[in-house]
Design a protein around this motif. Structure first.
Motif, mmCIF file in Angstrom:
data_model
loop_
_atom_site.group_PDB
_atom_site.id
_atom_site.type_symbol
_atom_site.label_atom_id
_atom_site.label_comp_id
_atom_site.label_asym_id
_atom_site.label_seq_id
_atom_site.Cartn_x
_atom_site.Cartn_y
_atom_site.Cartn_z
ATOM 1 N N ASP A 31 42.679 40.639 47.508
ATOM 2 C CA ASP A 31 42.318 40.350 46.121
ATOM 3 C C ASP A 31 43.565 39.973 45.326
ATOM 4 O O ASP A 31 44.361 40.831 44.975
ATOM 5 N N GLU A 32 43.728 38.687 45.088
ATOM 6 C CA GLU A 32 44.912 38.130 44.394
ATOM 7 C C GLU A 32 46.207 38.674 44.990
ATOM 8 O O GLU A 32 47.060 39.205 44.270
ATOM 9 N N SER A 37 37.170 40.291 41.669
ATOM 10 C CA SER A 37 37.399 41.652 42.184
ATOM 11 C C SER A 37 36.063 42.361 42.417
ATOM 12 O O SER A 37 35.922 43.126 43.377
HETATM 13 MG MG MG Z 1 40.450 40.607 39.748
#
Ligand code: MG
Ligand code: ADP
Length: 243
Positions: free
Chosen positions: A184-185, A64
């Motif tokens: 992000d994910e 992140s």
């Molecule tokens: Mg993360």
């Protein structure tokens, strides 16, 4: 004829001497938070325009943070981060806001506004930029259509499944026609079927020519494609051999 040849030779020479900048270029980037270990240590990374890459690494490895450095939410302690040729840490205020308009950002937890409908959420950034309602409307339909949510335009986020909410957030990410998507994910909260649906959409954006970077630790997701994988480990970014 000769003229055509010499013109294209000039064009080729120009592109050799002045190549288009990489979409993302990290040079010697170090980033740590106060009291913590460095997430990045003298890390280098080059992502070309039009690539689709995965970034993988253990929880807490700095995935992140890597994304935040790219969109200018965090700044490096050392090193250079260029996005589309622009040094991100030199941007602030309006220039940073303008730069972010060229990015589409997708989060694991969708970050939809609960009190707004899906259409309002997707059009929100354009509205904040002062784009006229008619223009927003014109762009909303194809964006919602692409993610299969045209019939949910008037629904509120809590009335949608997780997969649908993530697809709404993809519509929000693309409505400004970004040249780079950072996810992000994006499938971290989804079951396998919804995860694959989100991946299909991201691949479609890549097919449109958009550069896409996806962080994940879902190996099934990575293995279902042929895209390159960058591993974040002990502060280093290593491009793994392509599958
Ligand atoms: Mg993360
Ligand atoms: P990942 O996304 O790979 O799980 P993160 O980038 O969120 O990793 O975090 C990397 C490391 O930096 C972790 O050790 C995390 O605790 C720490 N960290 C992240 N954000 C902050 C912050 N705002 N302040 C202090 N430490 C942070």
């Amino acid at each position: 004829m000769a003229q055509t040849v010499s013109r294209s030779a000039v064009a080729a020479n120009q592109s050799l001497s002045d190549p288009a900048p990489a979409m993302i270029e990290f040079t010697g980037v170090t980033k740590s938070y106060p009291g913590g270990q460095a997430s990045l240590r003298q890390a280098n990374l080059s992502i070309q325009r039009g690539e689709f890459v995965f970034v993988t690494g253990a929880s807490g490895s700095g995935k992140s943070t890597l994304m935040k450095l790219i969109y200018g939410q965090e700044h490096p302690d050392q090193g250079s981060i260029k996005v589309d040729g622009q040094e991100v840490s030199q941007l602030a205020g309006d220039r940073l806001a303008l730069f972010r308009r060229r990015l589409g950002i997708i989060f694991q937890d969708y970050k939809l506004l609960e009190q707004r409908t899906i259409a309002e959420n997707v059009g929100f950034v354009l509205r904040a930029q002062g784009v006229r309602s008619a223009e927003i409307q014109k762009r909303l339909t194809p964006a919602l259509q692409l993610v299969g949510l045209l019939d949910k335009a008037s629904a509120f986020p809590h009335q949608l499944s997780g997969g649908e909410q993530q697809r709404a957030s993809i519509a929000r990410a693309i409505i400004g026609s970004p040249s780079l998507i950072l996810a992000d994910e994006p499938t971290g909260n989804l079951d396998q079927e919804n995860a694959l649906q989100v991946l299909r959409l991201l691949r479609q954006l890549h097919d449109f020519g958009i550069t896409v970077m996806v962080t994940t630790h879902d190996l099934n997701l990575i293995k279902s494609t042929q895209f390159p994988v960058i591993q974040l480990q002990q502060g280093q970014l290593e491009r793994l051999a392509e599958p």
